[in-house]
Design an enzyme around this catalytic site. Structure first.
Site, PDB file in Angstrom:
ATOM      1  N   GLU A  97       2.465   2.771   9.049  1.00  0.00           N
ATOM      2  CA  GLU A  97       3.334   3.916   9.308  1.00  0.00           C
ATOM      3  C   GLU A  97       2.638   4.985  10.130  1.00  0.00           C
ATOM      4  O   GLU A  97       1.464   5.277   9.917  1.00  0.00           O
ATOM      5  CB  GLU A  97       3.703   4.582   7.989  1.00  0.00           C
ATOM      6  CG  GLU A  97       4.645   3.776   7.184  1.00  0.00           C
ATOM      7  CD  GLU A  97       5.001   4.491   5.899  1.00  0.00           C
ATOM      8  OE1 GLU A  97       5.470   3.804   4.993  1.00  0.00           O
ATOM      9  OE2 GLU A  97       4.801   5.706   5.809  1.00  0.00           O
ATOM     10  N   CYS A 124       1.298   6.733  -5.513  1.00  0.00           N
ATOM     11  CA  CYS A 124       1.321   6.567  -4.049  1.00  0.00           C
ATOM     12  C   CYS A 124       1.837   5.173  -3.674  1.00  0.00           C
ATOM     13  O   CYS A 124       1.332   4.165  -4.181  1.00  0.00           O
ATOM     14  CB  CYS A 124      -0.087   6.770  -3.502  1.00  0.00           C
ATOM     15  SG  CYS A 124      -0.246   6.311  -1.773  1.00  0.00           S
TER      16      CYS A 124
END
Ligand code: SAH
Ligand code: SF4
Length: 356
Positions: A97, A124
């Protein structure tokens, strides 16, 4: 195919290395400067477009090097238009990403340093995925170029800020991360200012000490999330390897040697670490250090059953930090949440989609 089986990536070379390579081919520094200009000024995405380079140079580049442009697998805009998130494809078909954020009047690129992450922070999305591999310096630089090119094509202002806060732990991939930072700082290229490059770490103590010893001029952010060893280790398993007291010693040494303050990140999780007592604990921990606290309301992820701290809790937290301990703090806006703006969440959602 693995990344190492590929020819060397132009994005992974420093200007001096590029010059030397071309000199080895019997070419002058003028050619190297022209190529550098294509890479980081023109932001060319194809060797064939570099028409001012003699054909024999282009042929040699095509035969012996690669331009590691990362194709876009997916691009998503937040409904408020402030955030654009890219899923970029690596040469081994894995995806990472990269995010373009337009917050508080400035444009920032959020860059990944690894595919996945080995540190396993419970909240996360990247941590929940596990570690796949380190990115090369070229793959890190290519993300910065991708965002710069996106802005250029849209006629928007030049990229000035980057944060290494995407997927991965930059200090677990120290050499590639710092090499990439050196390349994007080059004044004849992307020319990013070191103090506008923020490296965020979960608290890899040897890496923090190395940054300080090398006096790397970047801004440093340390993800704290808890002010006692026990509470921190429950959220951040890496705290077992690098306990809180060792981390705080390394941070103090970093600030003493570099003269720079550290940004301490605190993901606010309702009922877990967002009470005034927690604010007092972090205040006591940081009060004698040059510090700023960045509060980040939790972005919910599939693998963690927690809620973001409420706005009122964040405000009360900030008041304790500021009024009692004189610590400046900010609360990160939760923009772009509708496109899963948290670290690693787009890649996680995409994987889950592919698995269905
Ligand atoms: N590995 C580095 C940098 C990438 S994570 C680090 O941990 O610092 C960047 C920041 O996003 C960290 O502060 C991390 O704790 C935070 N973060 C990760 N997942 C999050 C989530 N679901 N909600 C809010 N913050 C998150
Ligand atoms: Fe890795 Fe940072 Fe996510 Fe922790 S928060 S798992 S260190 S990317």
């Amino acid at each position: 195919m693995t990344a190492t089986a590929l020819p060397p990536d132009l994005y992974g070379l420093t200007p001096v290395e590029l010059q030397e390579r071309l000199r080895g081919w019997g070419l002058s520094p003028v050619h190297a400067a022209r190529l550098w200009n294509y890479l980081y000024w023109e932001l060319a995405d194809d060797l064939g477009a570099m028409v001012e380079l003699p054909m024999k140079v282009r042929r040699r580049l095509e035969a012996e090097m690669q331009l590691g442009v990362l194709p876009t697998a997916l691009a998503t805009d937040s409904s408020d238009g402030f955030t654009r998130k890219f899923l970029l494809t690596l040469p081994d078909a894995r995806t990472i990403e990269t995010v373009l954020m337009r917050f508080t009047g400035r444009v920032t690129a959020c860059i990944s340093t690894q595919a996945g992450c080995a540190m396993g922070c419970v909240f996360c999305a990247t941590g929940q995925m596990g570690f796949t591999r380190h990115l090369t310096a070229g793959e890190i630089v290519a993300q910065v170029v991708h965002v710069a090119r996106t802005l250029r094509r849209a006629g928007e202002p030049r990229l000035r800020n980057i944060v290494l806060m995407g997927m991965g732990e930059p200090l677990h991939n120290y050499d590639a991360s710092l090499r990439a930072i050196g390349i994007v700082r080059d004044s004849a290229g992307l020319s990013l200012r070191a103090d506008r490059i923020t490296l965020s770490t979960v608290g890899v103590v040897p890496g923090i000490r190395r940054l300080a010893a090398e006096n790397q001029p970047v801004s440093l952010a340390v993800s704290l999330h808890a002010a006692t060893q026990e509470e921190r280790a429950a959220l951040v398993p890496a705290a077992k390897a690098w306990p809180l007291d060792e981390l705080m010693d390394a941070c103090a040494e970093y600030s003493r040697l570099t003269g720079r303050r550290i940004f301490y990140e605190w993901t606010l999780i309702a009922g877990r670490n967002d009470s005034p007592d927690h604010a007092h604990a972090v205040g006591r921990l940081l009060q004698r250090l040059p510090a700023q606290v960045n509060l980040i309301p939790l972005n919910p992820t599939r693998g963690y059953d927690g809620e973001p701290g409420r706005n009122e809790a964040a405000e009360a937290f900030q008041r304790v930090l500021g009024d009692v301990y004189g610590l400046p703090s900010t609360v990160r806006q939760r923009r772009g949440i509708d496109i899963a703006a948290g670290c690693g969440q787009l890649a996680a959602a995409n994987r889950a989609g592919a698995a269905r």
